[in-house]
Each structure stands twice: as C-alpha cells, then as structure tokens.
Motif scaffolding. Structure first.
Motif, PDB file in Angstrom:
ATOM      1  N   GLY A 109     124.617  69.804  77.726  1.00 18.28           N
ATOM      2  CA  GLY A 109     124.455  71.143  78.284  1.00 18.28           C
ATOM      3  C   GLY A 109     123.594  71.148  79.523  1.00 18.28           C
ATOM      4  N   LYS A 110     123.153  72.341  79.904  1.00 16.81           N
ATOM      5  CA  LYS A 110     122.320  72.502  81.093  1.00 16.81           C
ATOM      6  C   LYS A 110     120.945  71.912  80.831  1.00 16.81           C
ATOM      7  CE  LYS A 110     121.142  75.884  84.643  1.00 16.81           C
ATOM      8  NZ  LYS A 110     121.257  77.288  85.094  1.00 16.81           N
ATOM      9  N   ARG A 111     120.559  70.949  81.644  1.00 16.15           N
ATOM     10  CA  ARG A 111     119.305  70.222  81.390  1.00 16.15           C
ATOM     11  C   ARG A 111     118.148  70.878  82.143  1.00 16.15           C
ATOM     12  NH1 ARG A 111     121.198  64.149  82.417  1.00 16.15           N
ATOM     13  NH2 ARG A 111     122.234  65.185  84.169  1.00 16.15           N
ATOM     14  N   GLU A 112     117.702  71.977  81.562  1.00 22.68           N
ATOM     15  CA  GLU A 112     116.586  72.736  82.124  1.00 22.68           C
ATOM     16  C   GLU A 112     115.801  73.370  80.981  1.00 22.68           C
ATOM     17  OE1 GLU A 112     115.784  76.409  85.250  1.00 22.68           O
ATOM     18  OE2 GLU A 112     117.705  75.338  85.265  1.00 22.68           O
ATOM     19  N   ILE A 113     114.495  73.195  80.989  1.00 21.84           N
ATOM     20  CA  ILE A 113     113.639  73.648  79.898  1.00 21.84           C
ATOM     21  C   ILE A 113     113.230  75.108  80.099  1.00 21.84           C
ATOM     22  CG2 ILE A 113     111.401  73.299  78.761  1.00 21.84           C
ATOM     23  CD1 ILE A 113     111.632  70.345  79.514  1.00 21.84           C
ATOM     24  N   LYS A 114     113.226  75.854  79.005  1.00 27.22           N
ATOM     25  CA  LYS A 114     112.758  77.235  79.036  1.00 27.22           C
ATOM     26  C   LYS A 114     111.398  77.359  78.351  1.00 27.22           C
ATOM     27  CE  LYS A 114     114.164  81.996  77.998  1.00 27.22           C
ATOM     28  NZ  LYS A 114     115.232  82.855  77.414  1.00 27.22           N
ATOM     29  N   TYR A 115     111.276  76.757  77.173  1.00 20.46           N
ATOM     30  CA  TYR A 115     110.007  76.792  76.436  1.00 20.46           C
ATOM     31  C   TYR A 115     109.695  75.419  75.876  1.00 20.46           C
ATOM     32  CZ  TYR A 115     110.375  81.909  76.392  1.00 20.46           C
ATOM     33  OH  TYR A 115     110.484  83.220  76.763  1.00 20.46           O
ATOM     34  N   VAL A 116     108.418  75.141  75.762  1.00 24.29           N
ATOM     35  CA  VAL A 116     107.965  73.947  75.056  1.00 24.29           C
ATOM     36  C   VAL A 116     107.065  74.414  73.923  1.00 24.29           C
ATOM     37  CG1 VAL A 116     105.905  73.535  76.479  1.00 24.29           C
ATOM     38  CG2 VAL A 116     107.039  71.617  75.357  1.00 24.29           C
ATOM     39  N   HIS A 117     107.105  73.723  72.783  1.00 22.94           N
ATOM     40  CA  HIS A 117     106.366  74.138  71.592  1.00 22.94           C
ATOM     41  C   HIS A 117     105.486  73.000  71.095  1.00 22.94           C
ATOM     42  CE1 HIS A 117     109.008  77.724  71.093  1.00 22.94           C
ATOM     43  NE2 HIS A 117     109.892  76.920  71.642  1.00 22.94           N
ATOM     44  N   LEU A 118     104.326  73.362  70.571  1.00 25.90           N
ATOM     45  CA  LEU A 118     103.420  72.390  69.962  1.00 25.90           C
ATOM     46  C   LEU A 118     103.650  72.323  68.465  1.00 25.90           C
ATOM     47  CD1 LEU A 118      99.848  72.785  71.515  1.00 25.90           C
ATOM     48  CD2 LEU A 118     101.504  70.982  71.923  1.00 25.90           C
ATOM     49  N   GLU A 119     103.613  71.121  67.929  1.00 30.74           N
ATOM     50  CA  GLU A 119     103.722  70.915  66.487  1.00 30.74           C
ATOM     51  C   GLU A 119     102.576  70.013  66.052  1.00 30.74           C
ATOM     52  OE1 GLU A 119     105.469  71.898  63.013  1.00 30.74           O
ATOM     53  OE2 GLU A 119     106.386  72.450  64.929  1.00 30.74           O
ATOM     54  N   PRO A 120     101.687  70.402  65.135  1.00 26.98           N
ATOM     55  CA  PRO A 120     101.710  71.655  64.392  1.00 26.98           C
ATOM     56  C   PRO A 120     101.195  72.839  65.227  1.00 26.98           C
ATOM     57  CG  PRO A 120      99.777  70.394  63.790  1.00 26.98           C
ATOM     58  CD  PRO A 120     100.572  69.526  64.715  1.00 26.98           C
ATOM     59  N   LYS A 121     101.641  74.048  64.848  1.00 26.83           N
ATOM     60  CA  LYS A 121     101.201  75.241  65.548  1.00 26.83           C
ATOM     61  C   LYS A 121      99.730  75.530  65.293  1.00 26.83           C
ATOM     62  CE  LYS A 121     105.680  77.608  65.652  1.00 26.83           C
ATOM     63  NZ  LYS A 121     106.446  78.808  65.228  1.00 26.83           N
ATOM     64  N   ASN A 122      99.298  75.259  64.069  1.00 25.71           N
ATOM     65  CA  ASN A 122      97.889  75.458  63.729  1.00 25.71           C
ATOM     66  C   ASN A 122      97.107  74.236  64.191  1.00 25.71           C
ATOM     67  OD1 ASN A 122      98.349  77.956  62.471  1.00 25.71           O
ATOM     68  ND2 ASN A 122      98.959  76.950  60.580  1.00 25.71           N
ATOM     69  N   ASN A 123      96.492  74.341  65.344  1.00 27.94           N
ATOM     70  CA  ASN A 123      95.751  73.223  65.906  1.00 27.94           C
ATOM     71  C   ASN A 123      94.382  73.706  66.367  1.00 27.94           C
ATOM     72  OD1 ASN A 123      96.211  74.312  68.711  1.00 27.94           O
ATOM     73  ND2 ASN A 123      98.332  73.829  68.157  1.00 27.94           N
ATOM     74  N   SER A 124      93.514  72.762  66.631  1.00 27.30           N
ATOM     75  CA  SER A 124      92.155  73.108  67.044  1.00 27.30           C
ATOM     76  C   SER A 124      91.640  72.061  68.015  1.00 27.30           C
ATOM     77  CB  SER A 124      91.227  73.178  65.825  1.00 27.30           C
ATOM     78  OG  SER A 124      91.189  71.916  65.169  1.00 27.30           O
ATOM     79  N   SER A 125      90.599  72.434  68.758  1.00 29.68           N
ATOM     80  CA  SER A 125      89.983  71.521  69.725  1.00 29.68           C
ATOM     81  C   SER A 125      88.663  70.993  69.188  1.00 29.68           C
ATOM     82  CB  SER A 125      89.736  72.236  71.056  1.00 29.68           C
ATOM     83  OG  SER A 125      90.937  72.646  71.648  1.00 29.68           O
ATOM     84  N   PRO A 126      88.264  69.801  69.609  1.00 29.16           N
ATOM     85  CA  PRO A 126      86.944  69.291  69.239  1.00 29.16           C
ATOM     86  C   PRO A 126      85.841  70.221  69.743  1.00 29.16           C
ATOM     87  CG  PRO A 126      88.301  67.543  70.185  1.00 29.16           C
ATOM     88  CD  PRO A 126      89.036  68.842  70.412  1.00 29.16           C
ATOM     89  N   PRO A 127      84.711  70.275  69.054  1.00 28.05           N
ATOM     90  CA  PRO A 127      83.601  71.132  69.501  1.00 28.05           C
ATOM     91  C   PRO A 127      83.172  70.839  70.936  1.00 28.05           C
ATOM     92  CG  PRO A 127      83.174  70.262  67.300  1.00 28.05           C
ATOM     93  CD  PRO A 127      84.398  69.568  67.798  1.00 28.05           C
ATOM     94  N   GLU A 128      83.264  69.565  71.349  1.00 26.67           N
ATOM     95  CA  GLU A 128      82.850  69.195  72.697  1.00 26.67           C
ATOM     96  C   GLU A 128      83.714  69.889  73.756  1.00 26.67           C
ATOM     97  OE1 GLU A 128      82.314  65.546  69.998  1.00 26.67           O
ATOM     98  OE2 GLU A 128      83.806  67.117  70.335  1.00 26.67           O
TER      99      GLU A 128
END
Length: 249
Positions: free
Chosen positions: A117-136
C-alpha cells in the motif's frame, strides 16, 4: 537485533549522544559510531551491520548488572561532558499506522517501507502505553532553562521520546525556553514531501498540543544530496501563519 537478543532498551540514540558529548580522544569517539559492513537488518546473531558502540553498551550492561548502570559507566569511560538518560524505564517498542490504516510492526519494516500500500506513516504508537521516565529525567526537565527536541527521524526517533507520559507532563508544566529543530531533509517512507508545518501538525496530532515556542528550520540547501539516498530537503517556510504560537528561525 540486539534488543531481541538481549532484551535491552534501544541503545542506538544513546550511543550517538555519548559520541557527541565524549571528551575522549577523537578516535575513541569514532569507535562508538563505527558500524561493521553488511546488512544491519540481517540475522539476529550476525555481526554485519552492527554498531560497535551498541555492542559495547550490551557488554557493559551485563558487566554492571543493568542497562542503567552500564550507561553510567559508559559515560564515565568515554568522559562525557553531559548527562545522558533513557527516556523511559520500560523496554518500549513502536508500531505504526499508515495513512491507509495499515498496522506496521518492527523498526525494519517502518524504516524501509517494507509493507504494502501507500508507504506513508500517519501515527506511531508506543508499547506499552503505560510507561514512565526515570526520576533523573523528570528532575532535569523541571530544572531546565532550555529544552531542545530534534533533529532526528520524526516518527521513529523524536516522537517516541516526546510521547512518553512523564515527558509530556513535564513539557506541559515547563517554563523553560523550548525549541524544536526540524530535520534538514525528509526521509522516504516517513516524512515524504513534509513542510515545516507538517512536522508541527504531526507532533500536535500525537501529543494533543505543540510544546515548542521556537522552531529552527535549515535554509542552506546548497549541498547536493546523493541521488541514491532518495532524500529531499525540507523546504524552508514560515510556520507563524499556521495558527501556532511559534516563532520560526
């Protein structure tokens, strides 16, 4: 390939940051980004196409007992004059949705446009959705006077970082000066024929807001891009007319 073999967070961009910030002798910095000849999308256990710095990161993680400790030691050994943190605590991955609604999983397929098909991105998704960053990370963003995002591939490098929940929250609260640097060229299968406004809209569509007050767009398009790369310069155009409270430089 290394992530699948060793279940580690993505090391590539962290190593690029380390090479840029290293105060070690130039040859050692070059070693970090040296890539062995061959297909980088080859067999999992093949050395071909691997970046030496990524291999060192895997080895250091195993020697120190964790990816976090390994990254800390790599910064010490290569004498980094800045601090480098992974965006998330989790071993996240991405998948994409095309403009035709097709689901594409795997960095190789997204990066090389290996899907029908048409090779163009509309959205990108993170897996897992429930994520967190280090305190730093949260502390650094809270105390920052200046926050810069980019340049980098929009859907596979920049957006996955901005989409991390704690980073989004930090960007909403920050009083720092915020700058977004647009790629010098559009990447095939990712941002084909994008204008600066398209980059801004893509970020807003993913985050629900555009967190940057300044946008930097390159206007020196004199160097010729090799035809074989199939890249095209992002056209220089003002964004202030598009309804965002943003200044273009």
């Amino acid at each position: 390939r290394l992530r699948r073999l060793y279940s580690i967070p993505p090391p590539g961009d962290l190593i690029n940051c380390l090479a840029a910030l290293s105060n070690a002798e130039p040859l050692l910095s070059q070693l970090l980004t040296y890539r062995f000849k061959g297909n980088r999308w080859g067999r999992l256990d093949s050395l071909a196409g691997q970046k030496l710095g990524n291999l060192l990161m895997v080895a250091m993680s195993e020697l120190t007992g964790s990816f976090k400790n390994g990254l800390k030691e790599m910064q010490r050994i290569f004498r980094s004059h800045g601090l480098i943190f992974p965006a998330t605590n989790e071993n996240v991955s991405i998948w994409a949705e095309t403009v035709e609604g097709r689901i594409v999983k795997g960095e190789e397929k997204i990066d090389l446009g290996k899907y029908p098909g048409k090779r163009e991105i509309k959205y990108v998704h993170l897996e897992p959705k429930n994520n967190s960053s280090p305190p730093e990370v949260k502390k650094a963003l809270a105390e920052a006077d200046l926050i810069i995002a980019g340049p980098g591939d929009l859907y596979t490098t920049t957006l996955p970082v901005l989409m991390v929940k704690d980073i989004q929250d930090s960007l909403k609260r920050t009083h720092a000066k915020t700058i977004f640097v647009i790629n010098i060229a559009n990447k095939p299968f990712e941002t084909p024929n994008y204008t600066p406004a398209d980059f801004v809209k893509a970020i807003k569509n993913h985050l629900g807001f555009f967190p940057f007050k300044h946008v930097i767009v390159n206007h020196n398009q004199k160097p010729e891009i090799p035809v074989s790369l199939k890249y095209k310069y992002v056209p220089f155009a003002p964004i202030s007319l598009y309804g965002y409270n943003t200044t273009v430089h």
